[in-house]
Design a protein around this motif. Structure first.
Motif, PDB file in Angstrom:
ATOM      1  N   GLY A  37       0.809  -1.217   0.000  1.00  0.00           N
ATOM      2  CA  GLY A  37       0.000   0.000   0.000  1.00  0.00           C
ATOM      3  C   GLY A  37       0.839   1.263   0.000  1.00  0.00           C
ATOM      4  N   MET A  48       0.064   3.809  -3.048  1.00  0.00           N
ATOM      5  CA  MET A  48      -0.741   5.004  -2.752  1.00  0.00           C
ATOM      6  C   MET A  48      -0.187   6.264  -3.430  1.00  0.00           C
ATOM      7  SD  MET A  48      -3.448   5.401  -0.683  1.00  0.00           S
ATOM      8  CE  MET A  48      -4.321   6.698   0.139  1.00  0.00           C
ATOM      9  N   GLU A  73      -8.328   5.471  -3.508  1.00  0.00           N
ATOM     10  CA  GLU A  73      -7.379   5.941  -2.492  1.00  0.00           C
ATOM     11  C   GLU A  73      -7.869   5.609  -1.085  1.00  0.00           C
ATOM     12  OE1 GLU A  73      -5.910   9.537  -5.428  1.00  0.00           O
ATOM     13  OE2 GLU A  73      -7.291   9.988  -3.787  1.00  0.00           O
ATOM     14  N   TYR A  99      -6.052   2.916   1.318  1.00  0.00           N
ATOM     15  CA  TYR A  99      -5.560   3.389   2.614  1.00  0.00           C
ATOM     16  C   TYR A  99      -6.069   2.487   3.742  1.00  0.00           C
ATOM     17  CZ  TYR A  99      -4.221   6.247   6.519  1.00  0.00           C
ATOM     18  OH  TYR A  99      -3.654   6.666   7.692  1.00  0.00           O
ATOM     19  N   THR A 109      -4.108  -0.711   3.679  1.00  0.00           N
ATOM     20  CA  THR A 109      -2.745  -0.409   4.107  1.00  0.00           C
ATOM     21  C   THR A 109      -2.687  -0.216   5.619  1.00  0.00           C
ATOM     22  OG1 THR A 109      -2.358   0.629   1.965  1.00  0.00           O
ATOM     23  CG2 THR A 109      -0.790   1.146   3.695  1.00  0.00           C
ATOM     24  N   LEU A 113      -0.136  10.141   4.111  1.00  0.00           N
ATOM     25  CA  LEU A 113      -0.901   9.639   2.971  1.00  0.00           C
ATOM     26  C   LEU A 113      -2.397   9.885   3.173  1.00  0.00           C
ATOM     27  CD1 LEU A 113       0.890   6.223   2.274  1.00  0.00           C
ATOM     28  CD2 LEU A 113       1.034   8.310   0.892  1.00  0.00           C
ATOM     29  N   ALA A 166      -4.741  12.128   0.784  1.00  0.00           N
ATOM     30  CA  ALA A 166      -5.951  11.586   0.150  1.00  0.00           C
ATOM     31  C   ALA A 166      -7.153  12.480   0.454  1.00  0.00           C
ATOM     32  CB  ALA A 166      -6.201  10.157   0.630  1.00  0.00           C
TER      33      ALA A 166
END
Length: 149
Positions: A18, A22, A50, A54, A57, A107, A111
């Motif tokens: 991930g 990403m 996304e 996420y 991940t 991240l 996003a």
């Protein structure tokens, strides 16, 4: 203890998958936003990808932390536990994993910026940022395998 290490490594692989993909999505999303033919539906599709990536991940990160800590705590004796905590390479590894966890949080913020149509970064920026987890991965693997200090 070996089972814990094995599961820890499985979660590390999932987390890094991930972390590697990403920022790639951010590159593609930035490219699409620059296109005059970008529709709201396409933007929404990127945001869904996304958000879902996420989430997956994050499961990898939580599993990595949980099984990493469990591995450390499963040492058979107090001597073994003291030995682990006295190893400098382990301290550096934990610091790098903390930094990676911060990157993981960044991240999420990024996003959310895309979802709010508030991205101000370039495609090139995300291509460069995409290298951060790779560099940390290299450092962690070298520390774990060579145990230099």
């Amino acid at each position: 203890m070996l089972w814990l290490k094995a599961v820890h490594i499985i979660f590390v692989v999932a987390w890094f998958a991930g972390l590697f993909y990403m920022p790639r999505l951010f590159v593609y999303h930035t490219q699409a936003l620059a296109s005059p033919s970008m529709t709201d539906a396409e933007h929404a599709r990127f945001c869904v990808m996304e958000r879902k990536l996420y989430g997956i991940t994050t499961i990898g990160m939580i599993g990595t932390w949980a099984f990493g800590i469990a591995t450390l705590l499963s040492a058979d004796t107090n001597y073994a536990k003291a030995l682990y905590w006295g190893m400098g390479w382990l301290h550096v590894k934990i610091a790098l994993v903390l930094a990676l966890s911060g990157y993981h949080g960044w991240l999420k913020v990024t996003a959310r910026r895309f979802a709010a149509h508030a991205n101000t970064r370039s495609e090139r920026y995300y291509r460069i940022v995409n290298e951060v987890p790779a560099l940390i991965l290299i450092a962690v693997v070298l520390l774990v395998v060579t145990k230099p200090f």
